[in-house]
Design a protein around this motif. Sequence first.
Motif, short mmCIF file in Angstrom:
data_model
loop_
_atom_site.label_atom_id
_atom_site.label_comp_id
_atom_site.label_asym_id
_atom_site.label_seq_id
_atom_site.Cartn_x
_atom_site.Cartn_y
_atom_site.Cartn_z
N GLY A 135 11.41 7.54 -1.18
CA GLY A 135 11.40 9.00 -1.24
C GLY A 135 10.68 9.54 -2.45
N ASN B 264 2.82 4.38 -2.45
CA ASN B 264 2.27 5.32 -3.43
C ASN B 264 2.22 4.74 -4.83
OD1 ASN B 264 1.61 7.37 -1.67
ND2 ASN B 264 3.69 8.23 -1.70
N ARG C 12 0.24 -5.36 4.76
CA ARG C 12 0.58 -6.41 5.75
C ARG C 12 0.67 -5.86 7.16
NH1 ARG C 12 6.86 -7.83 4.15
NH2 ARG C 12 7.58 -5.69 4.07
N ARG C 13 0.72 -4.49 7.27
CA ARG C 13 0.68 -3.90 8.60
C ARG C 13 -0.63 -3.10 8.76
NH1 ARG C 13 6.19 -1.07 9.83
NH2 ARG C 13 6.24 -0.42 7.64
N ASN D 148 0.82 -1.22 0.00
CA ASN D 148 0.00 0.00 0.00
C ASN D 148 0.85 1.27 0.00
OD1 ASN D 148 0.78 0.10 2.66
ND2 ASN D 148 -1.22 -0.40 3.51
#
Length: 469
Positions: free
Chosen positions: A381, A162, A204-205, A160
Amino acid sequence: MSERPGSEQTPLRIGVIGSGPSAFYAVEALAKLPDLQLRVDMFDRLPVPFGLVRGGVAPDHQKIKGVVKVYEKIAEHAGFRFFGNVRVGSDVAVDDLAERYHMLVWAIGCESDLKLSVPGEDLQGVHSATEFVGWYNGHPDFRDARFDLADAERVALVGNGNVAMDVARILLAAPDHLASTDIAEHALAVLQKSRVREVTLLGRRGPAQAAFSPKELEEIAALPGVDVVVSADDARLDELSARWLETGAPRSAQRNVKLVQELAARPPSGGGRSLRCRFLVAPVELQGSDGRVAAVRLQHMALTADAHGTPRPHPRDAFETIAADLVFKAIGYRGRPLPGLPFDPQRGIVPNQGGRVQEQPGGAVRPGHYAVGWCKRGPTGLIGTNSADAKATVEAMLEDLQQGRVQQPRGGDVIELLRQRGVDFVSWREWQLLDAWEQQQGQQRGMVRYKQPSVEALMATVRQLRAGG
Ligand code: NAP
């Protein structure tokens, strides 16, 4: 003894390999150094410059793509030359370049993707985001990719960050929204026939550790006809994350949690298309029938703190299976080894210490070689991150220059070598002609820009423009 390079008589000769943001920011930082005469040659394996700005940034993010105006200004530096359509590692070797420049700056990014390493990854209908993004952006490497959007309703999107948000938006937005951009024609045609109704984002988190920027989720939530769906269960924070949010979490994490909880409380508009955000789930198997993916088996996760207090996912003894006609993996990138250049197989980058290239991770510095951008620090980044990153490498270069730690070029002008080898390179002037041609062709089609998706077609146009046609 030869004079220190950087004077009128002996300008500092720099070769930059790659022409994305980090490459241009390195040139900008070098050009700002006082009292330094500079000659910069920038190489790209494609006939066109700008790396991920052209081939990665989504077509509906034209404002972000506008950053090339900054790079065009940088290219106006008197000592700047561009050599497009030159493959370093095959057309010219690393040593061919090392012989011709005082310093080489590697800005080759991370061109490959990470693997999930679960059973079923090779099934038809399983794609990497890298492929999809390159395909809709008209990157020549991906012109032959095929996505069966006309036969797919449900898409599972792993990760998930960008990149996942870009993929979700392109899949869910009405194609009219994209028609006037610089999207590849082949991609627009397929998206116009798409039957995709639901994209399920698999993190996953938890919501506090989601990798997307809040702005990206807001943008999808604002798309006409698209609902962002989050269940109360998925939006709930575990104790560890709640504590982490108060102590060590970045500000964007707080904004993400607030946004996810707001979206969970929002009644669906019934617009017909949806982004379903799932958290604390990881794919353990991609299941298929007749060689095609049909479902994803998910394992539920729990978070525990690592040694630094950062919540990490751990598998629980709980599973579920969701249907999926297509699976996209947006779990990050890694570099590809380039013949003659050191490579860190573990991190997928060019091993370096603060931008100075090392022979191997933790090993001796290879004099005269420097790294910037994703090949230096890994694939993290935003575009602007590369400016500070490039400045730091240029500081190391300046220090080496002041200490006399520079190579003495022995070879002649690289142009002679390229001509000898029959390499049909594209100059900056020729790129400017192609750029104007792409925009003019775009205008005729009601688009910002028309991109030809193959090196052969791009080179045929360059040759025509070169001949004045
Ligand atoms: P990313 O931000 O690192 O996200 C990768 C995602 O994949 C994370 O959610 C990660 O989860 C997950 N993941 C990694 N390995 C996994 C596995 N084995 N199983 C399941 N999930 C896994 O990378 P990205 O999306 O490729 O983006 C790269 C960089 O480009 C980022 O810095 C991003 O912000 C930037 N970018 C910016 C824009 C924009 O500004 N519009 C657009 C595109 C990209 P964990 O967090 O748990 O590791």
